[in-house]
Write an enzyme that holds these catalytic residues in place. Structure first.
Site, PDB file in Angstrom:
ATOM      1  N   GLY A  77     -12.047  27.655 -10.432  1.00  0.00           N
ATOM      2  CA  GLY A  77     -10.638  27.720 -10.012  1.00  0.00           C
ATOM      3  C   GLY A  77     -10.061  29.120 -10.056  1.00  0.00           C
ATOM      4  O   GLY A  77     -10.694  30.069 -10.513  1.00  0.00           O
ATOM      5  N   GLY A 108      -8.480  31.661 -11.663  1.00  0.00           N
ATOM      6  CA  GLY A 108      -8.179  31.961 -13.062  1.00  0.00           C
ATOM      7  C   GLY A 108      -7.185  33.091 -13.204  1.00  0.00           C
ATOM      8  O   GLY A 108      -6.566  33.272 -14.250  1.00  0.00           O
ATOM      9  N   ARG A 109      -7.060  33.879 -12.165  1.00  0.00           N
ATOM     10  CA  ARG A 109      -6.069  34.958 -12.226  1.00  0.00           C
ATOM     11  C   ARG A 109      -5.463  35.240 -10.857  1.00  0.00           C
ATOM     12  O   ARG A 109      -4.720  36.201 -10.702  1.00  0.00           O
ATOM     13  CB  ARG A 109      -6.697  36.225 -12.782  1.00  0.00           C
ATOM     14  CG  ARG A 109      -7.907  36.705 -12.012  1.00  0.00           C
ATOM     15  CD  ARG A 109      -8.303  38.035 -12.555  1.00  0.00           C
ATOM     16  NE  ARG A 109      -9.636  38.425 -12.109  1.00  0.00           N
ATOM     17  CZ  ARG A 109     -10.118  39.616 -12.319  1.00  0.00           C
ATOM     18  NH1 ARG A 109      -9.408  40.509 -12.952  1.00  0.00           N
ATOM     19  NH2 ARG A 109     -11.336  39.918 -11.923  1.00  0.00           N
ATOM     20  N   LYS A 132      -3.462  38.742  -7.160  1.00  0.00           N
ATOM     21  CA  LYS A 132      -4.632  38.714  -8.045  1.00  0.00           C
ATOM     22  C   LYS A 132      -4.305  39.520  -9.289  1.00  0.00           C
ATOM     23  O   LYS A 132      -3.996  40.707  -9.197  1.00  0.00           O
ATOM     24  CB  LYS A 132      -5.863  39.291  -7.332  1.00  0.00           C
ATOM     25  CG  LYS A 132      -7.123  39.219  -8.185  1.00  0.00           C
ATOM     26  CD  LYS A 132      -8.361  39.477  -7.338  1.00  0.00           C
ATOM     27  CE  LYS A 132      -9.606  39.610  -8.195  1.00  0.00           C
ATOM     28  NZ  LYS A 132     -10.781  39.904  -7.359  1.00  0.00           N
ATOM     29  N   ASP A 176      -7.427  36.328 -19.664  1.00  0.00           N
ATOM     30  CA  ASP A 176      -5.988  36.621 -19.672  1.00  0.00           C
ATOM     31  C   ASP A 176      -5.289  36.493 -18.321  1.00  0.00           C
ATOM     32  O   ASP A 176      -4.069  36.642 -18.239  1.00  0.00           O
ATOM     33  CB  ASP A 176      -5.748  38.023 -20.248  1.00  0.00           C
ATOM     34  CG  ASP A 176      -6.490  39.099 -19.466  1.00  0.00           C
ATOM     35  OD1 ASP A 176      -7.053  38.788 -18.394  1.00  0.00           O
ATOM     36  OD2 ASP A 176      -6.516  40.256 -19.927  1.00  0.00           O
ATOM     37  N   ARG A 196     -12.651  28.444  -0.222  1.00  0.00           N
ATOM     38  CA  ARG A 196     -14.023  28.941  -0.461  1.00  0.00           C
ATOM     39  C   ARG A 196     -15.024  27.790  -0.411  1.00  0.00           C
ATOM     40  O   ARG A 196     -14.636  26.624  -0.480  1.00  0.00           O
ATOM     41  CB  ARG A 196     -14.091  29.550  -1.868  1.00  0.00           C
ATOM     42  CG  ARG A 196     -13.062  30.623  -2.122  1.00  0.00           C
ATOM     43  CD  ARG A 196     -12.490  30.507  -3.535  1.00  0.00           C
ATOM     44  NE  ARG A 196     -11.392  31.459  -3.735  1.00  0.00           N
ATOM     45  CZ  ARG A 196     -11.539  32.688  -4.189  1.00  0.00           C
ATOM     46  NH1 ARG A 196     -12.733  33.087  -4.585  1.00  0.00           N
ATOM     47  NH2 ARG A 196     -10.532  33.499  -4.306  1.00  0.00           N
ATOM     48  N   ASP A 221     -18.356  30.453  -5.147  1.00  0.00           N
ATOM     49  CA  ASP A 221     -16.891  30.499  -5.246  1.00  0.00           C
ATOM     50  C   ASP A 221     -16.355  31.789  -4.642  1.00  0.00           C
ATOM     51  O   ASP A 221     -15.136  31.940  -4.504  1.00  0.00           O
ATOM     52  CB  ASP A 221     -16.436  30.375  -6.712  1.00  0.00           C
ATOM     53  CG  ASP A 221     -17.090  31.409  -7.609  1.00  0.00           C
ATOM     54  OD1 ASP A 221     -18.331  31.494  -7.610  1.00  0.00           O
ATOM     55  OD2 ASP A 221     -16.379  32.145  -8.308  1.00  0.00           O
ATOM     56  N   ASN A 222     -17.225  32.702  -4.272  1.00  0.00           N
ATOM     57  CA  ASN A 222     -16.797  33.967  -3.676  1.00  0.00           C
ATOM     58  C   ASN A 222     -17.178  34.049  -2.203  1.00  0.00           C
ATOM     59  O   ASN A 222     -17.232  35.140  -1.646  1.00  0.00           O
ATOM     60  CB  ASN A 222     -17.404  35.144  -4.442  1.00  0.00           C
ATOM     61  CG  ASN A 222     -16.835  35.269  -5.852  1.00  0.00           C
ATOM     62  OD1 ASN A 222     -15.779  34.724  -6.146  1.00  0.00           O
ATOM     63  ND2 ASN A 222     -17.532  35.975  -6.717  1.00  0.00           N
ATOM     64  N   ASP A 280     -13.110  38.556  -2.597  1.00  0.00           N
ATOM     65  CA  ASP A 280     -13.362  38.828  -4.012  1.00  0.00           C
ATOM     66  C   ASP A 280     -14.169  40.099  -4.218  1.00  0.00           C
ATOM     67  O   ASP A 280     -15.352  40.083  -4.567  1.00  0.00           O
ATOM     68  CB  ASP A 280     -14.047  37.626  -4.693  1.00  0.00           C
ATOM     69  CG  ASP A 280     -13.020  36.635  -5.203  1.00  0.00           C
ATOM     70  OD1 ASP A 280     -11.821  36.818  -4.884  1.00  0.00           O
ATOM     71  OD2 ASP A 280     -13.387  35.693  -5.903  1.00  0.00           O
TER      72      ASP A 280
HETATM   73  P1  AMP Z   1     -15.301  36.256 -10.137  1.00  0.00           P
HETATM   74  O1  AMP Z   1     -16.765  36.323 -10.395  1.00  0.00           O
HETATM   75  O2  AMP Z   1     -14.546  37.529 -10.348  1.00  0.00           O
HETATM   76  O3  AMP Z   1     -15.011  35.668  -8.804  1.00  0.00           O
HETATM   77  O4  AMP Z   1     -14.669  35.276 -11.230  1.00  0.00           O
HETATM   78  C1  AMP Z   1     -15.245  34.049 -11.565  1.00  0.00           C
HETATM   79  C2  AMP Z   1     -14.218  33.149 -12.210  1.00  0.00           C
HETATM   80  O5  AMP Z   1     -13.659  33.759 -13.367  1.00  0.00           O
HETATM   81  C3  AMP Z   1     -13.054  32.785 -11.297  1.00  0.00           C
HETATM   82  O6  AMP Z   1     -12.717  31.446 -11.535  1.00  0.00           O
HETATM   83  C4  AMP Z   1     -11.975  33.725 -11.761  1.00  0.00           C
HETATM   84  O7  AMP Z   1     -10.697  33.205 -11.497  1.00  0.00           O
HETATM   85  C5  AMP Z   1     -12.239  33.818 -13.267  1.00  0.00           C
HETATM   86  N1  AMP Z   1     -11.760  35.068 -13.835  1.00  0.00           N
HETATM   87  C6  AMP Z   1     -12.267  36.307 -13.714  1.00  0.00           C
HETATM   88  N2  AMP Z   1     -11.549  37.206 -14.416  1.00  0.00           N
HETATM   89  C7  AMP Z   1     -10.539  36.526 -15.013  1.00  0.00           C
HETATM   90  C8  AMP Z   1      -9.449  36.897 -15.863  1.00  0.00           C
HETATM   91  N3  AMP Z   1      -9.228  38.148 -16.260  1.00  0.00           N
HETATM   92  N4  AMP Z   1      -8.622  35.909 -16.274  1.00  0.00           N
HETATM   93  C9  AMP Z   1      -8.812  34.648 -15.901  1.00  0.00           C
HETATM   94  N5  AMP Z   1      -9.819  34.242 -15.103  1.00  0.00           N
HETATM   95  C10 AMP Z   1     -10.670  35.155 -14.655  1.00  0.00           C
HETATM   96 MG    MG Z   2     -14.159  34.877  -7.568  1.00  0.00          MG
END
Ligand code: AMP
Ligand code: MG
Length: 521
Positions: free
Chosen positions: A102, A104-105, A125, A137, A202, A273-274, A283
């Site tokens: 999901g 997350g940020r 973002k 966070d 996605r 997810d990307n 992403d």
């Molecule tokens: P990513 O590989 O950057 O696409 O991130 C993978 C997952 O981790 C996704 O669900 C993002 O929303 C979550 N995520 C990455 N960094 C953070 C963060 N600082 N705070 C919350 N969720 C994060």
């Molecule tokens: Mg991502």
């Protein structure tokens, strides 16, 4: 506040949402999104913005400079009509099913429709915690936000399908990050990018309901995605419509990856997810640009062991990801044959696009024949001689076809010993190439035009981005603005800006940020 932005939030109005409205961490079942507001920041300030992206939304400089802009795109206020939410999706990370991930940020602010009737989703973002933050966070640091802002817009100008970036806003808050994963976290400046795309859906949005056996939810999402994001397919009967849709997703993904290979872009984290359902590059994390051509290079230190997402592997990984999407779609398809055909179509589209790009890069007619080894042999030489991909191809248009000489490419070599070792083979290749061009007898001006449109002069090299980051962290935004500006015309030589086209300097070879990046962002 500019109230000319019109919102029409179809995702939240047409798809099932989570009844709970709080950022409490949880598994969200039976719903595709959760309402959540951005968490306010201390002192939002616009560091950079994209005039081209703003124009898509009908916004201009006067809007960006008005105080409301930093407030809205820093997450402190919402415009009338915005209905912020975080999307619920899953994904395969580094080849393994990871369950619910999901946003997350990332927080989707709303879907705006511009004067031309185009739909653009606005997403922050780094806007704070959501139900999907999984203990992190919800924030983003300046270095990673700057990289995403810069590269999204550069990719657009390079002609690569991508999500866009409207703004880079400093939050005024610190963010703790352990950049090297060495147990020594430090506080870094926070920043938020406003990303813009017709759709942020996605592959992972489909995988999660499929993995949970939520077939009705999956079906709703499929029908919604086609209706909103693939409206040209809407008139087809249901079965044909879904088949045509998956086929188009395969085609768009192939087109995107072929462009990555053309310009030397390495995504770095091609988890499902990307991957965007619209075939947009999405992403921007530990991505990187090829300096010396090396098919095994990956910028992502987290992937250094298996190098799953290395440059030369991207087309295969996209296929693997599409196969995961196909698996997720099985419950809503009558049979699996069309899914297999879609995957085949991916392969054919990618190979066709690659042959066309290669012909354009070499200034040859049409597309290279399947059995043609001219480009493959060149890649082998460029790799062995440690040659800068961008500089080499850009210079190739200037080759004297009657007296081809390796000296033309001096600026492209990183290691004189490696160049010398390959020189005889290189010279043979140049003779062979020159003979081929002479034989094809394309109009010389047309040939150069074709090559210069396929071989960029400027790309956002890792070390250039890092220099812009170092300055930005010290409070000087001028290097970012200069780099951003050069990258608005990547195929045009810009006198006085030669430094932006130079090969990576030696100091940057092994410096963090210039040659490798961690996922910590
Ligand atoms: P990513 O590989 O950057 O696409 O991130 C993978 C997952 O981790 C996704 O669900 C993002 O929303 C979550 N995520 C990455 N960094 C953070 C963060 N600082 N705070 C919350 N969720 C994060
Ligand atoms: Mg991502």
């Amino acid at each position: 506040m500019n109230t000319s932005l019109r919102f029409d939030n179809r995702f939240v109005s047409e798809l099932p949402g989570d009844p709970e409205e709080s950022p409490r961490l949880r598994q969200v079942r039976g719903a595709l999104w959760s309402r959540v507001l951005p968490t306010p920041v201390a002192a939002p300030r616009v560091l950079a913005w994209s005039p081209e992206c703003a124009a898509l939304l009908g916004l201009g400089e006067e809007d960006v400079q008005a105080p409301w802009f930093a407030q809205v795109f820093g997450g402190n206020r919402q415009m009338p009509g915005m209905e912020p939410y975080a999307a619920n999706y899953g994904g395969h990370q580094f080849g393994n099913w990871a369950g619910q991930l999901g946003d997350g940020r990332a927080i989707l602010l709303g879907e705006t429709v511009n004067a031309q009737g185009e739909r653009w989703e606005l997403q922050l973002k780094g806007a704070g915690p959501t139900p999907y933050s999984r203990g992190a966070d919800g924030r983003a640091v300046l270095r990673s936000s700057l990289r995403e802002f810069l590269c999204s817009e550069a990719m657009h100008h390079l002609g690569v399908p991508t999500t866009r970036a409207l703004s880079l806003v400093a939050t005024g808050d610190g963010v703790m990050r352990d950049m090297f994963y060495d147990g020594r976290p430090r506080e870094e400046p926070g920043a938020i990018v406003c990303r813009v795309a017709p759709s942020f859906i996605r592959f992972g949005n489909f995988e999660l309901p499929a993995a949970r056996g939520e077939v009705e939810l999956l079906q709703k999402l499929v029908d919604f995605t086609i209706a909103r994001d693939f409206p040209h397919l809407a008139a087809l009967p249901e079965t044909e419509r879904r088949i045509a849709w998956f086929r188009e997703v395969c085609e768009r993904t192939a087109t995107m990856v072929a462009h990555w290979m053309r310009v030397g872009f390495v995504h770095g984290v091609m988890n499902t997810d990307n991957l965007s359902i619209l075939g947009l590059t999405i992403d921007y994390g530990p991505y990187g640009w090829i300096d010396n051509l090396d098919p095994d290079w990956t910028p992502n230190t987290t992937d250094a062991g298996g190098r799953r997402y290395r440059f030369g592997h991207q087309a295969r990984i996209a296929h693997w990801n599409l196969a995961q999407l196909a698996n997720a779609l099985v419950p809503v398809m009558q049979d699996t044959g069309p899914l297999e055909e879609g995957l085949q179509h991916y392969v054919q589209t990618f190979l066709g696009a690659e042959r066309a790009h290669n012909a354009a890069k070499l200034g040859l007619r049409g597309a290279l024949a399947q059995e043609d080894t001219l480009m493959r042999d060149l890649f082998g030489l460029l790799h062995a001689a440690e040659t800068d991909m961008t500089i080499f191809f850009r210079a190739l248009a200037g080759l004297d076809l009657n007296a081809p000489a390796l000296a033309l490419f001096d600026a492209a070599f990183y290691d004189p010993a490696k160049r010398d070792a390959q020189a005889p083979l290189f010279e043979q290749w140049l003779e062979r190439y020159a003979a081929r061009v002479r034989e094809e007898a394309l109009d010389p001006a047309e040939r150069v035009r074709r090559m210069n449109a396929a071989n960029p002069c400027y790309v956002p090299r890792n070390y250039l981005a890092q220099q812009a980051i170092d300055s930005a962290e010290a409070g000087d935004m001028a290097p970012l603005h200069a780099l951003h500006d050069v990258l608005r015309h990547p195929y045009t030589e810009q006198p006085g800006r030669e430094a932006f086209a130079a090969r990576r300097p030696d100091w940057a070879r092994n410096r963090a940020g210039c040659s490798m990046l961690s996922c910590s962002s």
